[in-house]
Design a protein around this motif. Structure first.
Motif, short mmCIF file in Angstrom:
data_model
loop_
_atom_site.label_atom_id
_atom_site.label_comp_id
_atom_site.label_asym_id
_atom_site.label_seq_id
_atom_site.Cartn_x
_atom_site.Cartn_y
_atom_site.Cartn_z
N LYS A 301 0.84 -1.19 0.00
CA LYS A 301 0.00 0.00 0.00
C LYS A 301 0.88 1.24 0.00
N ALA A 302 0.54 2.21 -0.84
CA ALA A 302 1.34 3.43 -0.93
C ALA A 302 1.16 4.28 0.32
N VAL A 303 2.27 4.83 0.82
CA VAL A 303 2.26 5.77 1.94
C VAL A 303 1.86 7.15 1.41
N ARG A 304 1.15 7.93 2.22
CA ARG A 304 0.75 9.29 1.83
C ARG A 304 1.31 10.29 2.85
N GLU A 313 11.38 14.32 7.09
CA GLU A 313 12.01 12.99 7.13
C GLU A 313 13.40 13.01 6.49
N LEU A 314 13.53 13.73 5.39
CA LEU A 314 14.83 13.81 4.70
C LEU A 314 15.85 14.55 5.54
N LYS A 315 15.42 15.60 6.24
CA LYS A 315 16.36 16.41 7.03
C LYS A 315 16.86 15.64 8.27
N LYS A 316 16.02 14.78 8.80
CA LYS A 316 16.47 14.03 9.98
C LYS A 316 17.05 12.66 9.63
N ALA A 317 17.13 12.36 8.35
CA ALA A 317 17.70 11.08 7.92
C ALA A 317 19.18 11.00 8.25
N THR A 340 11.38 6.06 -0.88
CA THR A 340 10.71 4.84 -1.37
C THR A 340 11.46 3.56 -1.03
N GLU A 341 12.79 3.62 -1.02
CA GLU A 341 13.58 2.39 -0.91
C GLU A 341 14.20 2.18 0.47
N GLU A 342 14.33 3.27 1.25
CA GLU A 342 14.95 3.13 2.57
C GLU A 342 13.98 3.44 3.71
N LYS A 343 13.34 4.59 3.65
CA LYS A 343 12.46 5.01 4.74
C LYS A 343 11.18 4.17 4.79
#
Length: 460
Positions: A301-304, A313-317, A340-343
């Motif tokens: 199922k796609a996340v929204r 999310e990208l800044k705290k990765a 899509t591939e890690e988080k």
């Protein structure tokens, strides 16, 4: 009789005589017998034709070149070769069309760059037999999906006087004599003398026209060629490409996302079911793990998430990006890959984008800073679709168009839709070639379209 008939029903034809017409893919000759790898183009896997010196023209058959067209009459028999259900024991082979010895498509590995130079012959190779059959089946699946849901198929105009995207990167259409262009008193091109009496171009999108039909038929879609005069030589850009653009009345952004995900999964399921041999080939020779990627997409199922949450999310990765993610800016390919591939390890809808980087027709949100736009990101490919809820409020749309210097006069008809029974409506667009790249694992758009049109290239 076709190759496909035989492969799908070979048990029904065992020990019976059949007649086939097609081409020699490979030819192995022995002293007293020979093997021809044969295909008529209707099925991905070639058929093995076995012939021996009992045939009257055995010595002639031995000289038949790869690429030649032939007629074969023979008996369908079980094959002693492992991994091959049947073969044809030839009773008669006739040369229909010889092929010269300088034929470029010999049975060996050819680079894709070389095959682009031989684009009129590359459909005969295994790779492009797979790619263009998948392309054909995917096109059918898209039509079937929308037709089954009672969408009307709209043939949007290819010649237009409006720039849907506002980017200005359009091919001009004109009948004026380029050697003697008429000018007006301001020394600009006098388009009143042109064929349509105004400046016109090849379309970059059928969306605006599709919206007019959606407000009459409720659900419509376009599926046709579009054009961008963008001087880009990347692997993902072409000057001519095909777009699928549904438009739906009484549909908000949430429902828009539902249709985007449902349509994509439908097409992927259809291809996995109806192009098994082609997908197996691509999984083995193009992208290892392709089948797993496609099957995982169907099951997940796609996340929204909002654009703001995506940037959070990208800044705290715990990861260093080449391009720092910023709140008011677009996502880079590396950002899409991480999400899509890690988080999330799933498809991801990113919605509510900053208004300053999106088109004028997207619905302004209550925060006055974002619009109801959405991109669908998928593992292994990044952005695959983009859509939005369209701005249905007349005054807000006029204000946005003025802010973005979009002509009110040229799009008066589009504005009028908001005055004549307007409603909440949404839509999305998907580049067909981008979908085929995703389905096949092919990395270059030039290899998923029959005759690519790119800067400096308009061959064939």
């Amino acid at each position: 009789m076709s190759d496909k008939d035989l492969f799908l029903n070979y048990k029904d034809y065992l020990d019976t005589e059949v007649e086939l017409k097609g081409w020699i893919k490979n030819h192995r000759k022995q002293k007293e017998f020979g093997f021809i790898s044969f295909s008529d183009g209707t099925f991905f896997t070639p058929i093995q034709i076995v012939y021996d010196n009992s045939l009257d023209n055995f010595s002639e058959i031995e000289k038949y070149h790869i690429g030649s067209s032939i007629k074969v009459i023979g008996i369908v028999v079980k094959s002693p070769k492992e991994g091959q259900d049947f073969e044809i024991k030839a009773k008669y082979i006739e040369l229909l069309g010889d092929c010269s010895e300088d034929y470029p498509i010999q049975p060996k590995r050819h680079s894709r760059e070389f095959l682009r130079e031989q684009a009129y012959l590359r459909p005969r190779t295994n790779l492009f037999q797979a790619v263009f059959r998948i392309r054909s089946k995917a096109a059918f699946a898209i039509h079937q999906y929308f037709q089954d849901k009672n969408f009307i198929y709209l043939h949007a105009p290819l010649i237009t006087a409006s720039d849907c995207e506002g980017a200005g990167e359009m091919f001009h259409v004109s009948s004026l004599n380029l050697g003697n262009i008429p000018k007006n008193k301001d020394n600009n091109v006098d388009y009143s003398k042109d064929f349509f009496g105004k400046e016109t171009s090849l379309t970059v999108s059928g969306q605006l026209q599709a919206e007019t039909f959606a407000l009459a038929y409720k659900n419509v879609y376009t599926f046709g060629p579009t054009f961008r005069a963008e001087n880009s030589n990347t692997k993902t850009h072409a000057a001519e490409f095909w777009m699928i653009e549904p438009e739906m009345a009484f549909c908000d952004l949430e429902k828009d996302m539902d249709v985007m995900e449902d349509m994509l999964k439908y097409v992927v399921k259809y291809i996995l079911k109806n192009c098994k041999e082609e997908i197996d080939f691509c999984d083995k020779f193009v992208e290892k793990g392709l089948k797993d990627k496609l099957n995982n997409l169907i099951k997940t199922k796609a996340v929204r998430i909002t654009h703001k949450d995506a940037i959070d999310e990208l800044k705290k990765a715990d990861k260093k990006f080449e391009f720092e993610p910023e709140y008011g800016e677009d996502l880079a390919r590396e950002h899409e890959k991480y999400l899509t591939e890690e988080k999330y390890k799933s498809p991801v809808f990113v919605y509510d984008w900053p208004k300053d980087i999106k088109a004028f027709y997207m619905r302004l949100n209550d925060d006055d800073n974002t619009v109801a736009a959405v991109d669908l990101l998928v593992p292994g490919s990044g952005e695959l679709m983009g859509g939005s809820q369209r701005e249905e409020r007349y005054d807000v749309l006029v204000k946005r168009m003025k802010e973005m210097n979009v002509s009110l006069d040229e799009l008066e008809w589009y504005l009028n839709l908001r005055l004549y029974g307007g409603c909440v409506h949404s839509g999305f667009g998907m580049g067909f070639e981008r979908l085929i790249m995703y389905l096949t694992g092919i990395e270059n758009i030039r290899d998923v379209i029959p005759y690519p049109r790119t800067p400096g290239n308009c061959e064939f």
